[in-house]
Motif scaffolding. Structure first.
Motif, mmCIF file in Angstrom:
data_model
loop_
_atom_site.group_PDB
_atom_site.id
_atom_site.type_symbol
_atom_site.label_atom_id
_atom_site.label_comp_id
_atom_site.label_asym_id
_atom_site.label_seq_id
_atom_site.Cartn_x
_atom_site.Cartn_y
_atom_site.Cartn_z
ATOM 1 N N UNK A 41 0.703 -1.248 -0.051
ATOM 2 C CA UNK A 41 0.054 -0.014 0.034
ATOM 3 C C UNK A 41 0.936 1.165 0.046
ATOM 4 N N UNK A 42 0.672 2.173 -0.905
ATOM 5 C CA UNK A 42 1.293 3.482 -0.935
ATOM 6 C C UNK A 42 0.461 4.697 -0.860
ATOM 7 N N UNK A 43 0.636 5.459 -0.104
ATOM 8 C CA UNK A 43 -0.195 6.742 0.170
ATOM 9 C C UNK A 43 0.479 8.000 0.475
ATOM 10 N N UNK A 44 0.153 9.169 0.099
ATOM 11 C CA UNK A 44 0.730 10.401 0.603
ATOM 12 C C UNK A 44 -0.111 11.146 1.374
ATOM 13 N N UNK A 45 -1.404 10.808 1.905
ATOM 14 C CA UNK A 45 -2.002 11.467 2.745
ATOM 15 C C UNK A 45 -2.810 10.675 3.779
ATOM 16 N N UNK A 46 -3.946 11.296 4.268
ATOM 17 C CA UNK A 46 -4.898 10.701 5.282
ATOM 18 C C UNK A 46 -6.087 10.272 4.205
ATOM 19 N N UNK A 47 -6.740 9.324 4.738
ATOM 20 C CA UNK A 47 -8.166 8.945 3.963
ATOM 21 C C UNK A 47 -9.100 10.133 3.992
ATOM 22 N N UNK A 48 -9.740 10.467 2.974
ATOM 23 C CA UNK A 48 -10.514 11.363 2.720
ATOM 24 C C UNK A 48 -11.760 11.195 1.948
ATOM 25 N N UNK A 49 -12.167 10.043 1.554
ATOM 26 C CA UNK A 49 -13.056 9.813 0.476
ATOM 27 C C UNK A 49 -13.782 8.279 0.905
ATOM 28 N N UNK A 50 -14.696 7.865 0.333
ATOM 29 C CA UNK A 50 -14.985 6.389 0.507
ATOM 30 C C UNK A 50 -15.956 6.113 1.796
ATOM 31 N N UNK A 51 -16.313 4.839 1.538
ATOM 32 C CA UNK A 51 -17.029 4.281 2.673
ATOM 33 C C UNK A 51 -16.795 4.341 4.119
ATOM 34 N N UNK A 52 -15.271 4.309 3.995
ATOM 35 C CA UNK A 52 -14.757 4.301 5.418
ATOM 36 C C UNK A 52 -13.449 5.331 5.376
ATOM 37 N N UNK A 53 -13.700 6.418 6.166
ATOM 38 C CA UNK A 53 -12.514 7.343 6.425
ATOM 39 C C UNK A 53 -11.331 7.317 7.754
ATOM 40 N N UNK A 54 -12.357 7.224 8.738
ATOM 41 C CA UNK A 54 -11.749 7.183 9.936
ATOM 42 C C UNK A 54 -10.439 6.199 10.258
ATOM 43 N N UNK A 55 -9.250 6.527 10.547
ATOM 44 C CA UNK A 55 -8.351 5.551 10.549
ATOM 45 C C UNK A 55 -8.865 4.548 11.604
ATOM 46 N N UNK A 56 -9.231 4.812 12.653
ATOM 47 C CA UNK A 56 -9.430 3.580 13.658
ATOM 48 C C UNK A 56 -10.392 2.673 12.935
ATOM 49 N N UNK A 57 -11.262 3.121 12.480
ATOM 50 C CA UNK A 57 -12.240 2.483 11.664
ATOM 51 C C UNK A 57 -11.704 1.538 10.565
ATOM 52 N N UNK A 58 -11.039 2.039 9.914
ATOM 53 C CA UNK A 58 -10.143 1.264 8.754
ATOM 54 C C UNK A 58 -9.332 0.216 9.354
ATOM 55 N N UNK A 59 -8.538 0.546 10.548
ATOM 56 C CA UNK A 59 -7.780 -0.475 11.131
ATOM 57 C C UNK A 59 -8.573 -1.778 11.547
ATOM 58 N N UNK A 60 -10.085 -1.210 12.170
ATOM 59 C CA UNK A 60 -10.884 -2.447 12.637
ATOM 60 C C UNK A 60 -11.319 -3.203 11.480
ATOM 61 N N UNK A 61 -11.693 -2.574 10.525
ATOM 62 C CA UNK A 61 -12.350 -3.387 9.293
ATOM 63 C C UNK A 61 -11.241 -4.269 8.778
ATOM 64 N N UNK A 62 -9.774 -3.778 8.690
ATOM 65 C CA UNK A 62 -8.765 -4.555 7.955
ATOM 66 C C UNK A 62 -8.446 -5.718 8.842
ATOM 67 N N UNK A 63 -8.486 -5.621 10.288
ATOM 68 C CA UNK A 63 -8.347 -6.501 11.391
ATOM 69 C C UNK A 63 -9.165 -7.827 10.982
ATOM 70 N N UNK A 64 -10.528 -7.464 10.797
ATOM 71 C CA UNK A 64 -11.321 -8.439 10.609
ATOM 72 C C UNK A 64 -11.418 -9.123 9.203
ATOM 73 N N UNK A 65 -10.936 -8.412 8.385
ATOM 74 C CA UNK A 65 -10.808 -8.953 7.046
ATOM 75 C C UNK A 65 -9.663 -9.802 6.963
#
Length: 435
Positions: A373-397
């Motif tokens: 994964x490569x990125x230059x900024x924080x999430x700002x679009x899409x279904x899930x944007x909060x970083x804590x929520x992303x971590x939790x979703x990826x943890x489950x996936x």
């Protein structure tokens, strides 16, 4: 408001409603974080209660837990019950969890090892060592993950055995685990690892029955200089892996048009197509990406996902890493330019999609074992944007799939803590590139 379609009062009322909903969302996220944080404590409490109640109630409690496990139909439900069972300090329950590490279905073996990882110590080390020759790579990956956490000389010696017999991504996992336990780096040179452990293994911190070895002090021993790599494998911004099946998830948002040291768009070339050797962040990313793809070995497979306000997938399935595919991806990338916001989660979710159902698949087939994964900024679009929520979703996936997620952060505007944690929780490495 400018066009006159709504009035000032209506505008202010809408803003107030939005602010109230955002405050509610913030509170809900806080509660969810607290709930996930006490999960382990609650499981420990169940184990403590069952272990210490009277004999009459103990039999009933054990029966209730084992019945719940037997009746669980989905692998996620089985994994939840196993994580309760592992905290019950009774011989029959310990034996029941260890027995599931030898279950005929690989998903159940991974779930049992994940539960045992939570308990830690020698109790986790023994079944992990026993599964290092499992016929499923996800089970072996989970066993290596446990040894990395447990630490000590026996774990290090077992990782040498794994390193000697593995190929592909699990070589990278074993080397990373050895580095973490010993503070040394002999790459994939098994002879040098064995030599060092033979001389220094007894001095390593050792695990106890139910506790992992304490981590190395912050001031680590000097990292070994000798020990050439046998094969460099595939690299991306200095992160090397022996994986042969990789999905690259690359940020193509508007800010990638800026220079590496700056913030936001405005670099030479603007939002035009990527250019090999150019000065924009997108140019550097595509240059490194093409180098990485060129280094993929014969028999390897790959795919590329670009994310901005939406997600663009190169191919609908993994592609052989042959010359035809490498030429095609080069042409495709050099027609794309950066634009839009940053749907980081959308890109990652699509990347996990190429792993199929992973360990949830009955046949346990997975076409992917590594994501860059490569990125230059924080999430700002899409279904899930909060970083804590992303971590939790990826943890489950990824809980039972065991896909390695390596993260590259470009520039100074990234959320380094988020990317570092995302990589750390998913058996990956993180690098921050600022120049």
């Amino acid at each position: 408001l400018t066009s006159g379609r709504i009035g000032r009062k209506q505008w202010e009322r809408a803003k107030a409603e939005l602010a109230a909903v955002e405050a509610q969302c913030k509170e809900h996220r806080r509660i969810i974080e607290l709930d996930s944080g006490i999960g382990v404590t609650l499981r420990k409490a169940v184990g403590w209660t069952v272990s210490r109640c009277s004999e009459a109630h103990k039999r009933s409690a054990i029966s209730a837990v084992t019945t719940a496990y037997r009746r669980a139909k989905e692998i996620e439900d089985k994994a939840d019950v196993l994580r309760i069972m592992v905290w019950v300090d009774l011989p029959e329950m310990v034996a029941a969890v260890e027995r599931e590490t030898r279950h005929r279905e690989a998903p159940t073996r991974v779930a049992a090892l994940r539960a045992i990882e939570e308990r830690g110590g020698l109790r986790a080390l023994r079944p992990a060592v026993a599964r290092l020759k499992d016929d499923s790579w996800q089970v072996r990956a989970q066993a290596i993950r446990i040894l990395r956490k447990v630490g000590g000389s026996e774990a290090a010696e077992s990782l040498c055995d794994a390193l000697e017999g593995e190929d592909g991504r699990l070589v990278t996992d074993a080397v990373s685990a050895l580095r973490k336990i010993t503070g040394q780096n002999f790459h994939d040179n098994v002879h040098l690892w064995r030599e060092w452990i033979g001389k220094n293994g007894d001095a390593l911190a050792q695990p106890t029955e139910i506790a992992n070895a304490p981590p190395l002090p912050k001031k680590r021993a000097p990292v070994a200089k000798r020990g050439a790599r046998h094969q460099a494998g595939t690299g991306f911004y200095g992160i090397n892996t022996r994986s042969k099946h990789i999905v690259y998830v690359i940020d193509f948002s508007g800010s990638m048009s800026g220079p590496l040291g700056g913030r936001g768009p405005g670099g030479p070339g603007g939002n035009g197509p990527a250019k090999v050797g150019g000065t924009r962040k997108v140019d550097g990313a595509v240059t490194e990406l093409l180098k990485s793809i060129d280094s993929l070995p014969k028999g390897g497979t790959f795919n590329v996902i670009l994310f901005e306000s939406g997600v663009t997938i190169w191919k609908d399935k993994m592609v052989p890493a042959n010359q035809k595919s490498k030429k095609a991806i080069r042409q495709w990338l050099l027609e794309k330019g950066p634009l839009g916001a940053t749907d980081l989660f959308g890109g990652l979710e699509k990347g996990f999609g190429f792993a199929g159902r992973g360990s949830f698949d009955r046949h346990y087939q997975s076409a992917v074992d590594t994501i860059f994964l490569l990125s230059d900024g924080s999430p700002s679009a899409g279904r899930i944007q909060a970083t804590g929520d992303i971590l939790r979703e990826i943890r489950a996936l990824n809980d039972l799939r065991r896909i390695a997620v390596h993260c590259v952060g470009l520039g100074r505007a990234i959320n380094a803590g988020f990317l570092r944690r995302l990589a750390g929780e998913n058996d990956g490495e993180f690098v921050h590139v600022t120049k």
